[in-house]
Every structure is written in structure tokens, then in C-alpha cells.
Design a protein around this motif. Structure first.
Motif, PDB file in Angstrom:
ATOM      1  N   ARG A 142      19.740  -2.120  -6.410  1.00 13.12           N
ATOM      2  CA  ARG A 142      18.878  -1.968  -7.577  1.00 13.12           C
ATOM      3  C   ARG A 142      17.683  -1.054  -7.266  1.00 13.12           C
ATOM      4  N   GLN A 143      17.247  -0.308  -8.273  1.00 12.40           N
ATOM      5  CA  GLN A 143      16.144   0.628  -8.115  1.00 12.40           C
ATOM      6  C   GLN A 143      14.808  -0.111  -8.088  1.00 12.40           C
ATOM      7  N   ILE A 144      13.980   0.214  -7.117  1.00 11.49           N
ATOM      8  CA  ILE A 144      12.619  -0.323  -7.056  1.00 11.49           C
ATOM      9  C   ILE A 144      11.702   0.648  -7.793  1.00 11.49           C
ATOM     10  N   ASP A 145      11.045   0.168  -8.843  1.00 12.99           N
ATOM     11  CA  ASP A 145      10.134   1.024  -9.604  1.00 12.99           C
ATOM     12  C   ASP A 145       8.836   1.258  -8.829  1.00 12.99           C
ATOM     13  N   VAL A 146       8.221   0.172  -8.346  1.00 12.91           N
ATOM     14  CA  VAL A 146       6.963   0.282  -7.622  1.00 12.91           C
ATOM     15  C   VAL A 146       7.010  -0.624  -6.396  1.00 12.91           C
ATOM     16  N   LEU A 147       6.787  -0.059  -5.229  1.00  8.84           N
ATOM     17  CA  LEU A 147       6.673  -0.823  -3.997  1.00  8.84           C
ATOM     18  C   LEU A 147       5.195  -0.922  -3.660  1.00  8.84           C
ATOM     19  N   LEU A 148       4.659  -2.135  -3.681  1.00  7.90           N
ATOM     20  CA  LEU A 148       3.244  -2.374  -3.421  1.00  7.90           C
ATOM     21  C   LEU A 148       3.063  -2.845  -1.987  1.00  7.90           C
ATOM     22  N   ILE A 149       2.215  -2.166  -1.231  1.00  6.25           N
ATOM     23  CA  ILE A 149       2.012  -2.484   0.185  1.00  6.25           C
ATOM     24  C   ILE A 149       0.546  -2.775   0.455  1.00  6.25           C
ATOM     25  N   SER A 150       0.288  -3.917   1.071  1.00  6.14           N
ATOM     26  CA  SER A 150      -1.054  -4.259   1.542  1.00  6.14           C
ATOM     27  C   SER A 150      -0.952  -4.538   3.037  1.00  6.14           C
ATOM     28  N   ILE A 151      -1.456  -3.627   3.841  1.00  4.36           N
ATOM     29  CA  ILE A 151      -1.291  -3.730   5.294  1.00  4.36           C
ATOM     30  C   ILE A 151      -2.443  -3.010   5.979  1.00  4.36           C
ATOM     31  N   GLY A 152      -2.755  -3.391   7.201  1.00  9.68           N
ATOM     32  CA  GLY A 152      -3.763  -2.679   7.986  1.00  9.68           C
ATOM     33  C   GLY A 152      -4.797  -3.583   8.622  1.00  9.68           C
ATOM     34  N   GLY A 153      -5.207  -4.643   7.919  1.00 13.58           N
ATOM     35  CA  GLY A 153      -6.244  -5.515   8.457  1.00 13.58           C
ATOM     36  C   GLY A 153      -5.839  -6.173   9.759  1.00 13.58           C
ATOM     37  N   ASN A 154      -4.627  -6.695   9.812  1.00 14.43           N
ATOM     38  CA  ASN A 154      -4.166  -7.350  11.039  1.00 14.43           C
ATOM     39  C   ASN A 154      -3.873  -6.344  12.146  1.00 14.43           C
ATOM     40  N   ASP A 155      -3.539  -5.106  11.785  1.00 18.28           N
ATOM     41  CA  ASP A 155      -3.330  -4.063  12.798  1.00 18.28           C
ATOM     42  C   ASP A 155      -4.631  -3.763  13.536  1.00 18.28           C
ATOM     43  N   LEU A 156      -5.757  -3.966  12.856  1.00 20.21           N
ATOM     44  CA  LEU A 156      -7.051  -3.751  13.507  1.00 20.21           C
ATOM     45  C   LEU A 156      -7.498  -4.972  14.287  1.00 20.21           C
ATOM     46  N   GLY A 157      -6.757  -6.072  14.194  1.00 21.00           N
ATOM     47  CA  GLY A 157      -7.093  -7.262  14.952  1.00 21.00           C
ATOM     48  C   GLY A 157      -7.950  -8.241  14.198  1.00 21.00           C
TER      49      GLY A 157
END
Length: 273
Positions: free
Chosen positions: A52-67
Motif C-alpha cells: 500500500r502507498q504511504i501518503d505521509v511518513l512522519l518521523i520524530s527522531i534525534g533527541g535520543n541520538d544526542l543522549g
């Protein structure tokens, strides 16, 4: 985007995830993702949506990468401070450590972009901004922590040293939050992705220690879910503000009449209020 349109929303978020450990692959600590067959979030998305086609992929990431330590358990068991760098570090050492982590975040997100383009092929990708100043006061200025993070916290001296947030550390957290958002904005532009802005602005004046806070406090987390892992996460009001910005960004993808107002927080406070 017509009101009569039907949208299916699926969430695959995992607490404590980083790009490498959580999105691209499973979280490695204590077999956290054994329940999912040791799949990363992107693979779980691919398996779920199938063709199935994904219209919008929402990503929230980065805070844990900074520790950024999102649980009191991590702070106590590992002796970590909020960014797991250590209170004893000088400003120069602290800034260098954050710069290294931002560089690593960029590299891992390039890997994530390639994976998304091969396995998911969404029509649109939106990367979200972070609240940048969790320990700001009602005027948005850095302040000493409160509750479990305060000088009056009813904890042992050893725990006090680990959990106490002074004004200097609160200011550090804000600076790192602003740098993270700037990096995420640049990455989104480089990748041709959309960027959900205005979240940091919406949270200004609603810090962890304010009367009208947008964050879950430790005692609230204990009452809601029986542990402290919800501490510093957005509360209901905070989630509403984030949801409003995301909805505006999604509508903007499908209509020419709605344009989100970009109110990026600048170092010179007062220029955006």
C-alpha cells in the motif's frame, strides 16, 4: 485535503529509539524489541503496509541520538546526566561532545533516507521539530529544575547529584535543543523532506516547572503508568500543540491555501514572540 477524505493513521513509535537502534534496527538494550521479532521500526512499517502507498511518513527522531536521557531509571542506574556527558565537563568539552553526536546523527540519517527510498517509497516525508527548552520558566528563560530535579527533592545525596538540574544545565539543554532543531531542519531541506516547525515556539513558557506545563512530571508518570518512563514526555496539552503543527503541515501538502507560519526560536529571545 477535503473533510470527506478518509485517512488511516498508524503509529510505530518506541521509547528510547535512535536512528540506528530503533528505526534501522531493533533496540539492542535488554532485547527491547524481541516482541517484534527484533525488527526496526522501518521494517515493521514495511511489513505492515505491504504494497500500500504511504501518503505521509512522519518521523520524530534525534533527541535520543544526542543522549537525552528520557527516564529517571537511566539517570540513576548509569550515573548519566541529561545528555549523558557528565556535570564535570567544561563548556568546550560539552560542545565538542554534542557536535560529534550531531555529526553521527547526520550520517545515520543518510542511511535511513536510503532505506526509506528503497523499502517504503512514501509520497511525502515530514521530519518534526523538538521542544527545545523543557526547563524554561513562564517567560521562556532557563531556570533551576523542580520536583525530582530540584534542590528540595526528597532523595538521597547520591541521587541528588545525578538528578538535580541547575540553571546552567537548563541553559545547556536549551542550547542543545536549538542546535538539534537547526540540524534537523538542514537535513530535511537536504533530503527534500518537509519540516514541521513551530513546536519549540508553541512550548515556550510551558516548561516542566511552570503552572501551565506541557510536560509530564515524574509523580504524574508514576500515577499514570506506574513508572517514571513518561517523565519529560509531552503531556496531553503538549501533544495537542504538536498535533496542531503536524496537522497544519500535512494540510499544507495537499492544499495551496494553507501555509504554516514558521516561528523558529532564535537565540535573541523576544524576536519571535
Amino acid at each position: 485535503m477535503e473533510r470527506s477524505q478518509s485517512w488511516t493513521f498508524l503509529t510505530f513509535g518506541r521509547s528510547g529509539a535512535t536512528v540506528a537502534d530503533g528505526l534501522l534496527g531493533p533496540r539492542r538494550e535488554r532485547d527491547s524489541d524481541a516482541w517484534s521479532g527484533q525488527r526496526g521500526q522501518l521494517q515493521e512499517v514495511a511489513d505492515t503496509v505491504d504494497r500500500r502507498q504511504i501518503d505521509v511518513l512522519l518521523i520524530s527522531i534525534g533527541g535520543n541520538d544526542l543522549g537525552f536521557s528520557t527516564t529517571l531509571e537511566e539517570m540513576v542506574l548509569t550515573g548519566a546526566t541529561v545528555f549523558s556527558i557528565g556535570k564535570q565537563k567544561s563548556e568546550v568539552e560539552f560542545e565538542e561532545a554534542i557536535a560529534d553526536r550531531l555529526k553521527s546523527l547526520r550520517a545515520n540519517m543518510l542511511r535511513m533516507k536510503a532505506d526509506i527510498e528503497v523499502t517504503l517509497k512514501p509520497l511525502h516525508v515530514l521530519l518534526t521539530e523538538y521542544p527545545a527548552n523543557p526547563f524554561g520558566d513562564s517567560a521562556g528563560n532557563a531556570r533551576e529544575g523542580c520536583e525530582i530535579f530540584s534542590t528540595g527533592a526528597n532523595v538521597s545525596p547520591a541521587l541528588y547529584d545525578l538528578l538535580h538540574i541547575d540553571k546552567q544545565e537548563a541553559a545547556r539543554i536549551e542550547r542543545v535543543g536549538m542546535r538539534l532543531n537547526k540540524t534537523l531542519r538542514e537535513i530535511a531541506a537536504e533530503f527534500g523532506w518537509g519540516f514541521v516547525s513551530g513546536i519549540a515556539y508553541a512550548f515556550e513558557g510551558h516548561g516542566y516547572c511552570t503552572e501551565k506545563r506541557y510536560y509530564v512530571q515524574a509523580r504524574e508518570s508514576l500515577g499514570i503508568q506506574g513508572d517514571t518512563q513518561g517523565t519529560l514526555h509531552p503531556n496531553i496539552e503538549g501533544c495537542k500543540r504538536i498535533g496542531e503543527r503536524i496537522a497544519l503541515a500535512v494540510r499544507n501538502l495537499y492544499t495551496d491555501s494553507v501555509r504554516p507560519v514558521d516561528r523558529t526560536i532564535r537565540a535573541n529571545r523576544g524576536t519571535t514572540r
